[in-house]
Design an enzyme around this catalytic site. Structure first.
Site, short mmCIF file in Angstrom:
data_model
loop_
_atom_site.label_atom_id
_atom_site.label_comp_id
_atom_site.label_asym_id
_atom_site.label_seq_id
_atom_site.Cartn_x
_atom_site.Cartn_y
_atom_site.Cartn_z
N HIS A 26 5.16 -5.83 2.86
CA HIS A 26 4.50 -5.16 1.74
C HIS A 26 5.50 -4.83 0.63
O HIS A 26 5.19 -4.95 -0.56
CB HIS A 26 3.86 -3.85 2.20
CG HIS A 26 2.77 -4.00 3.20
ND1 HIS A 26 2.91 -3.67 4.53
CD2 HIS A 26 1.49 -4.45 3.06
CE1 HIS A 26 1.79 -3.90 5.17
NE2 HIS A 26 0.91 -4.39 4.31
N SER A 58 1.38 -5.59 10.16
CA SER A 58 1.15 -4.23 10.67
C SER A 58 0.78 -4.27 12.15
O SER A 58 1.08 -3.35 12.90
CB SER A 58 0.03 -3.56 9.90
OG SER A 58 0.41 -3.45 8.54
#
Ligand code: PAF
Length: 281
Positions: A40, A190
């Site tokens: 990210h 994630s």
């Protein structure tokens, strides 16, 4: 080197977001569901020089989860996420709650075309891209970015969003960011946090498998169905439950016909954790 930004503004409401963004002409946007990692932060780094203000969002979007999937347990790591975004130089974080983003049931939805959205991820996660497209359209309406950055790990998502922006003539440039990988080659995700230490060691085999398939095609193998089957069998033999390993053309994710840019995509479950990866070649 990332510049740190101790003044990141956090907007919880659409009104607050709009007021804060009013002076800017070229917001560069990175939508996320939080639980942020280096992947990210690479998207933020890519976005930063492209606009006059860098905006991220954190919103775990119920619409893109199937009932049996991990919406409730999806990791929510608010404090760590804010610290990482600030350190990465994000200027504005939009973090609405569900009532703010969906004040009434979201009955207007974006339905991407079946030939792109009902294959691969969309086949195994029916409705996933309706949920993704709908929330991204809504986040675009809130942030009104001029540029938005998406990762290539979610290759099909990137293509669905590109198609949506093109067909609705949204004045937004979609920028793709290369997949960020751990030292061993595992694509950052994630969901890697769900893996046990032993599974984490094994997890790199998904990208190893995709590399082998790509190398075989580059060496001249053309029996793609057999090659894909072998790759899935090899993963299954190691204890994975593969959904697909497949070679597609980059332009529309359909099976290749001729000499054209290709991508190999894979999705497989390791224990209870479903991982995806892709490799252009
Ligand atoms: O890639 C993601 O994290 C999500 O699908 C997105 C684009 C933030 C939409 O919820």
């Amino acid at each position: 080197m990332l510049t740190s930004n101790t003044d990141m503004h956090i907007a919880r409401t659409l009104q607050e977001l709009r007021e804060h963004l009013a002076p800017f002409r070229k917001p560069a946007f990175v939508p996320t569901m939080g639980n942020l990692h280096e992947g990210h932060l690479a998207l933020i780094a890519k976005a930063k020089p492209l606009g006059d203000v860098t905006v991220a969002s954190i919103f775990v979007n119920r619409l893109q989860f199937l009932p049996h999937e991990d919406f409730d347990t999806y990791p929510r790591t608010w404090d760590a996420d804010c610290a990482k975004l600030e350190a990465a130089g994000c200027d504005v974080l939009f973090a609405p709650n569900e009532r703010e983003l969906y004040p009434e049931p979201q009955t207007y939805k974006v339905h991407p075309p079946a030939e792109l959205a009902d294959i691969l991820e969309g086949h195994f996660r029916p409705g996933f891209f309706v949920g993704v497209s709908t929330v991204v359209m809504k986040l675009f309406a809130c942030v009104q970015p001029r540029v938005a950055v998406f990762g290539k790990k979610d290759y099909q998502q990137l293509m669905v969003i590109r198609g949506m922006v093109r067909q609705f003539a949204l004045p937004i440039e979609i920028i793709a960011c290369e997949t960020k990988r751990a030292e061993d080659g595992l694509a950052l995700s994630s969901r890697n946090g769900y893996l046990s230490p032993a599974q984490r060691e094994e997890a790199v085999q998904l990208s190893v498998t995709l590399q082998r398939v790509a190398a075989a095609v580059q060496r001249g193998r053309r029996d793609l169905a057999a090659l894909e089957e072998e790759a899935m069998e090899a993963l299954a033999h190691r204890g994975w439950k593969p959904d697909y390993v497949t070679v597609r053309r980059c332009s529309d994710l359909q099976p290749p016909l001729d000499q054209e840019p290709l991508v190999v995509l894979g999705a497989a479950k390791l224990g209870a954790t479903r991982l995806i990866d892709s490799l252009e070649f």
